[in-house]
Design an enzyme around this catalytic site. Structure first.
Site, mmCIF file in Angstrom:
data_model
loop_
_atom_site.group_PDB
_atom_site.id
_atom_site.type_symbol
_atom_site.label_atom_id
_atom_site.label_comp_id
_atom_site.label_asym_id
_atom_site.label_seq_id
_atom_site.Cartn_x
_atom_site.Cartn_y
_atom_site.Cartn_z
ATOM 1 N N ASP A 192 -80.340 -0.130 -8.743
ATOM 2 C CA ASP A 192 -80.873 0.878 -8.303
ATOM 3 C C ASP A 192 -81.201 0.877 -6.498
ATOM 4 O OD1 ASP A 192 -81.965 2.790 -10.270
ATOM 5 O OD2 ASP A 192 -83.209 0.928 -11.048
ATOM 6 N N LYS A 211 -79.584 11.134 -12.531
ATOM 7 C CA LYS A 211 -80.677 10.999 -12.880
ATOM 8 C C LYS A 211 -82.014 11.726 -12.665
ATOM 9 C CE LYS A 211 -82.038 6.881 -10.194
ATOM 10 N NZ LYS A 211 -82.130 5.312 -10.256
ATOM 11 N N HIS A 265 -93.446 4.548 -15.449
ATOM 12 C CA HIS A 265 -93.435 3.541 -15.516
ATOM 13 C C HIS A 265 -94.638 3.039 -16.210
ATOM 14 C CE1 HIS A 265 -90.541 3.858 -12.286
ATOM 15 N NE2 HIS A 265 -90.112 2.479 -12.662
ATOM 16 N N ASP A 289 -83.086 5.283 -19.015
ATOM 17 C CA ASP A 289 -83.863 4.502 -18.150
ATOM 18 C C ASP A 289 -84.441 3.344 -18.606
ATOM 19 O OD1 ASP A 289 -85.293 4.274 -15.608
ATOM 20 O OD2 ASP A 289 -86.276 6.306 -15.766
#
Length: 359
Positions: free
Chosen positions: A93, A197, A210, A281
């Site tokens: 990432d 994304k 998250h 993800d």
């Protein structure tokens, strides 16, 4: 907690994938994170052996894995050398700004956040040169997939995971499309794949996936699909990542994340006309772990939905690399007992291998 296996549709015919080689076949969907920086480190050696046995498709690198360009090059070479048929995915990432695994502290160029770069009003040639230099560093270190660019629209500037971190290029579709296109082109020149994304758009969310599962039913707008649509139309989509959020257009059930929804994958395939790989993800984010009891049911749901690759970054200290093996075992069991359609999964896994062959 919700148990998803009970919702699975029984497969048609004999589970051919499971019967052929369940561990190898099912593992082709798994991308795992790990701890260690040297080939001799225990988890690095374990990952190398999993790659060699065909039990995972690749890895995702975090800051903990990186010390210097020389060290990272040696680490990536060790992992790549484990696969004799198709290359493993060596993913990262590396968006810029807050989401950067490489930087000056470890001997690499720093990457600006998307919003910061846009604010400088650079020309197209300057953007290409900027990303080209940095993509070249990724390639030189052995990285073959950058999980970017972010093509979310900055609908909610107070979004805790997109807007406040400057991860979106703009609220305006044309600005996002322009910068994302140049990001992809620069990476392609360096022979590094990219991944758009977070489909169908994370920019309007009010919470962090998250930590929990955002509901964008009220805040999401169809304009958020435009960057995905245009980039696919222009042939600038190597892969697409699905988001952990809910919206009735993209979720079969009110509580179901788009990342685990066949409806989401179907829209990517039918509406966008995209036939490349689809990544989830990170499957260990709170949006999934707070909803489902353990990784097994989520892994089965993600594959059943049609995702090509499942990411398990193991970013928390409590996360274990064994999660990849647990997920693989769950997929194998669901193939064996008919909860997963063997022919459909075989197609997904074949697509995953074809993508790796282009790395």
């Amino acid at each position: 907690m919700i148990s998803l296996p009970a919702l699975a549709v029984a497969g048609v015919g004999a589970p051919l994938v499971a019967r052929a080689n369940p561990d190898l076949s099912c593992g082709q969907a798994i991308i795992t994170g790990f701890r260690g920086t040297r080939p001799s480190d225990p988890e690095v050696d374990l990952v190398r052996r999993l790659l060699e046995a065909g039990r995972i498709a690749g890895v995702i690198l975090l800051k903990r894995n990186i010390r210097s360009p020389e060290q990272l090059t040696q680490l990536a070479a060790c992992l790549k050398g484990s696969c004799v048929d198709v290359p493993p995915i060596i993913a990262i990432d590396q968006e810029g700004g807050a989401v950067s695994r490489l930087g000056r502290a470890t001997g690499f160029a720093d990457w600006k956040a998307a919003a910061e770069l846009v604010a400088e009003e650079p020309t197209d040639s300057a953007i290409l040169a900027y990303y080209g230099t940095r993509a070249g560093e990724l390639a030189a270190a052995g990285i073959n997939l950058n999980l970017g660019p972010v093509v979310d629209l900055n609908i909610n500037p107070f979004n805790p995971i997109i807007g406040t971190l400057g991860r979106s290029y703009s609220r305006q579709e044309e600005v996002v499309i322009r910068f994302a296109s140049l990001f992809v082109q620069a990476h392609r020149s360096a022979r590094v794949k990219t991944c758009l994304k977070h489909f169908p758009g994370h920019g309007s969310a009010h919470s962090d996936s998250h930590l929990d599962l955002p509901d964008v039913s009220v805040t999401w707008t169809p304009a958020e699909l435009t960057p995905f649509q245009r980039l696919v139309e222009h042939g600038l989509a190597d892969a697409i990542m699905t988001a952990h959020l809910t919206h009735p257009t993209f979720s079969e059930l009110p509580w179901m994340p788009a990342s685990l929804s066949a409806r989401t994958v179907q829209k990517i395939r039918d509406d966008l006309k995209f036939d490349g790989p689809i990544f989830t993800d990170d499957m260990q984010m709170g949006a999934i772990s707070s909803l489902l009891d353990g990784p097994s049911s989520a892994a089965v749901a993600a594959v059943q939905a049609g995702n090509s690759f499942l990411i398990y970054s193991n970013y928390r200290r409590s996360d274990s690399i064994q999660t990849a093996e647990i997920a693989t075992a769950a997929i194998r069991e669901a193939l064996t007992d008919g909860r997963l359609d063997a022919a459909k999964v075989a197609g997904q896994l074949d697509q995953a291998r074809q993508f790796r062959a282009t790395l």
